[in-house]
Design a protein around this motif. Structure first.
Motif, PDB file in Angstrom:
ATOM      1  N   ASN A   8       0.811  -1.217   0.000  1.00  0.00           N
ATOM      2  CA  ASN A   8       0.000   0.000   0.000  1.00  0.00           C
ATOM      3  C   ASN A   8       0.848   1.272   0.000  1.00  0.00           C
ATOM      4  O   ASN A   8       0.389   2.321   0.444  1.00  0.00           O
ATOM      5  CB  ASN A   8      -0.941   0.027   1.214  1.00  0.00           C
ATOM      6  CG  ASN A   8      -1.875  -1.162   1.234  1.00  0.00           C
ATOM      7  OD1 ASN A   8      -2.328  -1.611   0.178  1.00  0.00           O
ATOM      8  ND2 ASN A   8      -2.158  -1.682   2.421  1.00  0.00           N
ATOM      9  N   VAL A   9       2.059   1.198  -0.494  1.00  0.00           N
ATOM     10  CA  VAL A   9       2.919   2.384  -0.567  1.00  0.00           C
ATOM     11  C   VAL A   9       2.736   3.020  -1.935  1.00  0.00           C
ATOM     12  O   VAL A   9       2.926   2.364  -2.969  1.00  0.00           O
ATOM     13  CB  VAL A   9       4.395   2.034  -0.324  1.00  0.00           C
ATOM     14  CG1 VAL A   9       5.258   3.274  -0.463  1.00  0.00           C
ATOM     15  CG2 VAL A   9       4.569   1.430   1.059  1.00  0.00           C
ATOM     16  N   ALA A  10       2.356   4.302  -1.943  1.00  0.00           N
ATOM     17  CA  ALA A  10       2.163   5.021  -3.202  1.00  0.00           C
ATOM     18  C   ALA A  10       3.364   5.875  -3.562  1.00  0.00           C
ATOM     19  O   ALA A  10       3.622   6.136  -4.742  1.00  0.00           O
ATOM     20  CB  ALA A  10       0.912   5.898  -3.116  1.00  0.00           C
ATOM     21  N   VAL A  11       4.089   6.319  -2.523  1.00  0.00           N
ATOM     22  CA  VAL A  11       5.214   7.235  -2.744  1.00  0.00           C
ATOM     23  C   VAL A  11       6.384   6.805  -1.875  1.00  0.00           C
ATOM     24  O   VAL A  11       6.209   6.475  -0.690  1.00  0.00           O
ATOM     25  CB  VAL A  11       4.827   8.697  -2.398  1.00  0.00           C
ATOM     26  CG1 VAL A  11       6.005   9.627  -2.641  1.00  0.00           C
ATOM     27  CG2 VAL A  11       3.620   9.146  -3.200  1.00  0.00           C
ATOM     28  N   ALA A  24      11.671   6.288   2.980  1.00  0.00           N
ATOM     29  CA  ALA A  24      10.399   6.523   3.658  1.00  0.00           C
ATOM     30  C   ALA A  24       9.279   6.218   2.678  1.00  0.00           C
ATOM     31  O   ALA A  24       9.305   6.673   1.529  1.00  0.00           O
ATOM     32  CB  ALA A  24      10.302   7.969   4.144  1.00  0.00           C
ATOM     33  N   GLY A  25       8.291   5.433   3.120  1.00  0.00           N
ATOM     34  CA  GLY A  25       7.154   5.085   2.276  1.00  0.00           C
ATOM     35  C   GLY A  25       5.896   5.754   2.768  1.00  0.00           C
ATOM     36  O   GLY A  25       5.612   5.752   3.979  1.00  0.00           O
ATOM     37  N   LEU A  54       5.545   6.034  -7.111  1.00  0.00           N
ATOM     38  CA  LEU A  54       6.285   7.265  -7.383  1.00  0.00           C
ATOM     39  C   LEU A  54       7.470   7.333  -6.425  1.00  0.00           C
ATOM     40  O   LEU A  54       7.297   7.201  -5.208  1.00  0.00           O
ATOM     41  CB  LEU A  54       5.369   8.475  -7.183  1.00  0.00           C
ATOM     42  CG  LEU A  54       6.026   9.860  -7.276  1.00  0.00           C
ATOM     43  CD1 LEU A  54       6.588  10.099  -8.674  1.00  0.00           C
ATOM     44  CD2 LEU A  54       5.028  10.952  -6.910  1.00  0.00           C
ATOM     45  N   ILE A  55       8.665   7.520  -6.958  1.00  0.00           N
ATOM     46  CA  ILE A  55       9.876   7.569  -6.140  1.00  0.00           C
ATOM     47  C   ILE A  55      10.545   8.922  -6.326  1.00  0.00           C
ATOM     48  O   ILE A  55      10.771   9.357  -7.463  1.00  0.00           O
ATOM     49  CB  ILE A  55      10.858   6.441  -6.523  1.00  0.00           C
ATOM     50  CG1 ILE A  55      10.197   5.074  -6.365  1.00  0.00           C
ATOM     51  CG2 ILE A  55      12.132   6.528  -5.689  1.00  0.00           C
ATOM     52  CD1 ILE A  55      11.074   3.922  -6.806  1.00  0.00           C
ATOM     53  N   GLY A  56      10.858   9.574  -5.210  1.00  0.00           N
ATOM     54  CA  GLY A  56      11.555  10.856  -5.252  1.00  0.00           C
ATOM     55  C   GLY A  56      12.913  10.753  -4.589  1.00  0.00           C
ATOM     56  O   GLY A  56      13.108   9.978  -3.650  1.00  0.00           O
TER      57      GLY A  56
END
Length: 349
Positions: A8-11, A24-25, A54-56
């Motif tokens: 359930n990690v979106a970012v 950090a998720g 999405l990964i920043g």
């Protein structure tokens, strides 16, 4: 150490390091739901098994390589300039907090990102950085040799060409005040200079060969003031330029537009911002200066524009304005397949 597979990690926000990476998720609502810490050899495995998200990450050495790899796993990757992440760091600073700040910053709709470079762009950029370092080293070496000579009453003309022509004569002249030791030391330094010149020539030829083979570089070189160095530097830094909405955005990214400090409805424009890629900006200004001095203004449509500017502002301002214009023209050429610069006669409608 075992790690739970992220769910359930979106970012993801990734705080990069040389060997240790903090992640950090966050879920779709932006709440942090997980933190992880990996060494380099486990990081790619973690994201290979993770669901696309999405990964920043901050722009720093290694971010381009990691971004290219993460994209192959199906993730959307965004690289953020470090100064734009700082406002999202809350209270004290550590790697976990930095990762959370990146996860929050990457979701902002008005955030600005760094374009992810291809391997070809990275190679071109490496060539330019190596050449720039060697040119800087050549200047430092010549300045040191000139200073050592003046300590013994031997003055040498300024300029690389005149220095290289004068130095052998100075070393061969037994009537000057150079001691045998200084003559030997200066001879060794001059040998270093000659070797450095050969290396600069080799790298320059490699850059020129790349420019000759690339169709976009050839089209860019139709613009006055743009040669192989500038054309390849633009491609290495800006790619196809599609990350900029307009040509003016590209000029602003290069720091060639005025800084603004406006308030209360009163517009205040200052000198150029000097933000962005200082190397490419310097090349463009050198190219523009060459145009101002050598361009045949009677046969090029830029001529009348330069003449009009020179009537009301200093030549240095004209040069910077022309550099900004060249950058805008370059953006148009990159964004229009097959487009080239047309040197229309200003007298022809």
């Amino acid at each position: 150490m075992a790690h739970r597979k992220p769910t359930n990690v979106a970012v993801y926000g990734v705080d990069l390091g040389k060997n240790v990476f903090h992640i950090a998720g966050a879920d779709a609502d932006g709440a942090i739901i997980g933190n992880w810490k990996f060494r380099r050899d486990k990081l790619l495995q973690f994201f290979r098994e993770a669901q696309p998200a999405l990964i920043g990450m901050e722009a720093c050495p290694g971010s381009q390589w990691l971004a290219r790899h993460l994209q192959t796993f199906g993730h959307r990757v965004r690289i953020i300039p470090a100064q734009f992440v700082k406002p999202y760091v809350k209270s004290n600073k550590n790697d976990v907090i930095d990762a959370a700040a990146i996860a929050e910053a990457v979701t902002r709709p008005t955030m600005r990102f760094v374009e992810i470079k291809t391997e070809t762009q990275a190679e071109l950029q490496a060539l330019h950085r190596i050449r720039d370092r060697m040119v800087t080293g050549r200047t430092r070496l010549i300045c040191q040799m000139r200073a050592l000579c003046i300590e013994f009453g031997v003055a040498i003309h300024q300029g690389v060409g005149k220095f290289k022509a004068d130095m052998p004569r100075v070393l061969a002249n037994e009537e000057n005040d150079l001691t045998p030791m200084m003559r030997r030391l200066l001879g060794d330094l001059f040998g270093d200079l000659c070797h450095l010149e050969e290396r600069i020539t080799e790298v320059t030829r490699e850059i020129e060969a790349n420019a000759a083979q690339d169709e976009r570089s050839r089209r860019l070189m139709t613009v006055p003031g743009i040669g192989p160095l500038i054309a390849t530097a633009i491609l290495a830094s800006a790619g196809d330029g599609r990350q900029f909405r307009t040509a003016r955005d590209m000029a602003a990214w290069l720091g060639l537009v005025p800084r603004q400090h406006s308030t209360g409805g009163k517009t205040t424009l200052l000198g150029i911002s000097r933000r962005g890629n200082c190397y490419l900006r310097r090349l463009l200004i050198h190219g523009a200066r060459s145009c101002v001095i050598h361009l045949d203004r009677s046969r090029d449509r830029l001529g009348a524009w330069i003449d009009t500017l020179q009537k009301r502002m200093h030549i240095n301002k004209v040069t910077v304005a022309l550099a900004a214009k060249i950058a805008r023209v370059a953006w148009v050429i990159l964004n229009r397949p097959g487009a080239t610069y047309e040197r229309r006669d200003p007298t022809v409608a």
